[in-house]
Scaffold this active site. Structure first.
Site, short mmCIF file in Angstrom:
data_model
loop_
_atom_site.label_atom_id
_atom_site.label_comp_id
_atom_site.label_asym_id
_atom_site.label_seq_id
_atom_site.Cartn_x
_atom_site.Cartn_y
_atom_site.Cartn_z
N ASN A 61 81.54 84.92 27.03
CA ASN A 61 81.62 84.15 28.27
C ASN A 61 82.45 84.86 29.36
O ASN A 61 83.03 84.22 30.22
CB ASN A 61 82.12 82.73 27.99
CG ASN A 61 83.46 82.73 27.29
OD1 ASN A 61 84.07 83.78 27.09
ND2 ASN A 61 83.93 81.56 26.93
N GLU A 93 101.35 84.19 28.03
CA GLU A 93 100.33 85.26 28.05
C GLU A 93 100.79 86.44 28.92
O GLU A 93 100.58 87.59 28.56
CB GLU A 93 99.00 84.69 28.54
CG GLU A 93 98.38 83.75 27.52
CD GLU A 93 97.14 83.02 28.01
OE1 GLU A 93 96.58 82.23 27.24
OE2 GLU A 93 96.73 83.23 29.17
N LYS A 126 86.64 90.04 29.67
CA LYS A 126 86.36 90.33 28.26
C LYS A 126 85.37 91.52 28.17
O LYS A 126 84.76 91.92 29.17
CB LYS A 126 85.77 89.08 27.61
CG LYS A 126 86.76 87.90 27.54
CD LYS A 126 86.12 86.70 26.86
CE LYS A 126 87.10 85.54 26.76
NZ LYS A 126 86.52 84.36 26.08
N TYR A 156 95.38 83.92 20.19
CA TYR A 156 94.44 82.87 19.77
C TYR A 156 94.95 82.13 18.54
O TYR A 156 94.15 81.67 17.72
CB TYR A 156 93.07 83.49 19.47
CG TYR A 156 92.27 83.90 20.69
CD1 TYR A 156 92.04 83.01 21.75
CD2 TYR A 156 91.71 85.18 20.79
CE1 TYR A 156 91.28 83.39 22.86
CE2 TYR A 156 90.96 85.55 21.91
CZ TYR A 156 90.75 84.65 22.93
OH TYR A 156 90.00 85.01 24.03
N HIS A 194 88.64 85.29 30.11
CA HIS A 194 89.67 84.37 29.63
C HIS A 194 90.49 83.95 30.83
O HIS A 194 90.83 84.79 31.68
CB HIS A 194 90.59 85.06 28.62
CG HIS A 194 91.84 84.26 28.37
ND1 HIS A 194 91.92 83.28 27.43
CD2 HIS A 194 93.04 84.27 29.02
CE1 HIS A 194 93.13 82.72 27.47
NE2 HIS A 194 93.83 83.31 28.43
#
Ligand code: CMP
Length: 157
Positions: free
Chosen positions: A114, A128, A11, A51, A117
């Site tokens: 965080n 994905e 990310k 998402y 992913h």
């Protein structure tokens, strides 16, 4: 036990903090095989699909803004039970809860920023992969260390 593919995104906070190499190193030394890799900027449209299960959440808008802040690095890793193996290396969602030794446990303190992913189950991993990678961007090759990482039985030999 089955051979699986799974998607990892570094990310924007991982890119900004210079952790791309460290993150890749963790999966490489585990024995996972890198079969796809690209840098890209995620779009609003792609994130709506990616998402979709978070669409009604209060943090959805912030999540999309975060994920489009800078480019991300997308990878596909392959291995036996790769989906759960990768999620263990990544650690639980919130950095402050994540076990020491996991990537988030070692490098993250936030519940939203965080670093990574990782696909949560094999069907989602395949969805994905198809959202980010074209067929010709995934590579099949013999890893010279495969006979050390897996037994002959596990490799179907
Ligand atoms: P991940 O589990 O990869 O996928 C959903 C993401 O939404 C999650 O990582 C965080 O980056 C983000 N997220 C989850 N919960 C929150 C929250 N309460 N507030 C902000 N972002 C969140």
């Amino acid at each position: 036990m089955s051979m699986q593919r799974t998607v990892v995104l570094v990310k924007p906070d991982g890119l900004q903090r210079g952790l791309i190499g460290e993150i890749m190193h963790r999966f490489e030394r585990k024995g996972l095989k890198l079969i796809g890799l690209k840098m890209m900027r995620l779009t609003d449209e792609l994130l709506d699909t990616w998402y979709a299960h978070h669409k009604e959440k209060s943090f959805f808008k912030d999540l999309k803004a975060f994920m489009t802040w800078t480019p991300i690095v997308a990878m596909v890793w392959e291995g036996q039970e790769a989906v759960s193996a990768v999620r263990k290396i990544v650690g639980v969602t919130k950095g402050y809860d994540a076990e020491a030794g996991s990537i988030r446990g070692d490098y993250a303190m936030s519940g939203s920023q965080n670093l990574i992913h990782a696909s949560d189950e094999p069907d989602n991993a395949n969805k994905e992969i198809s959202l980010i990678f074209k067929g010709e961007e995934l590579f099949e090759y013999e890893n010279a260390e495969e006979c050390l990482i897996y037994s002959d039985f596990e490799r179907g030999k």
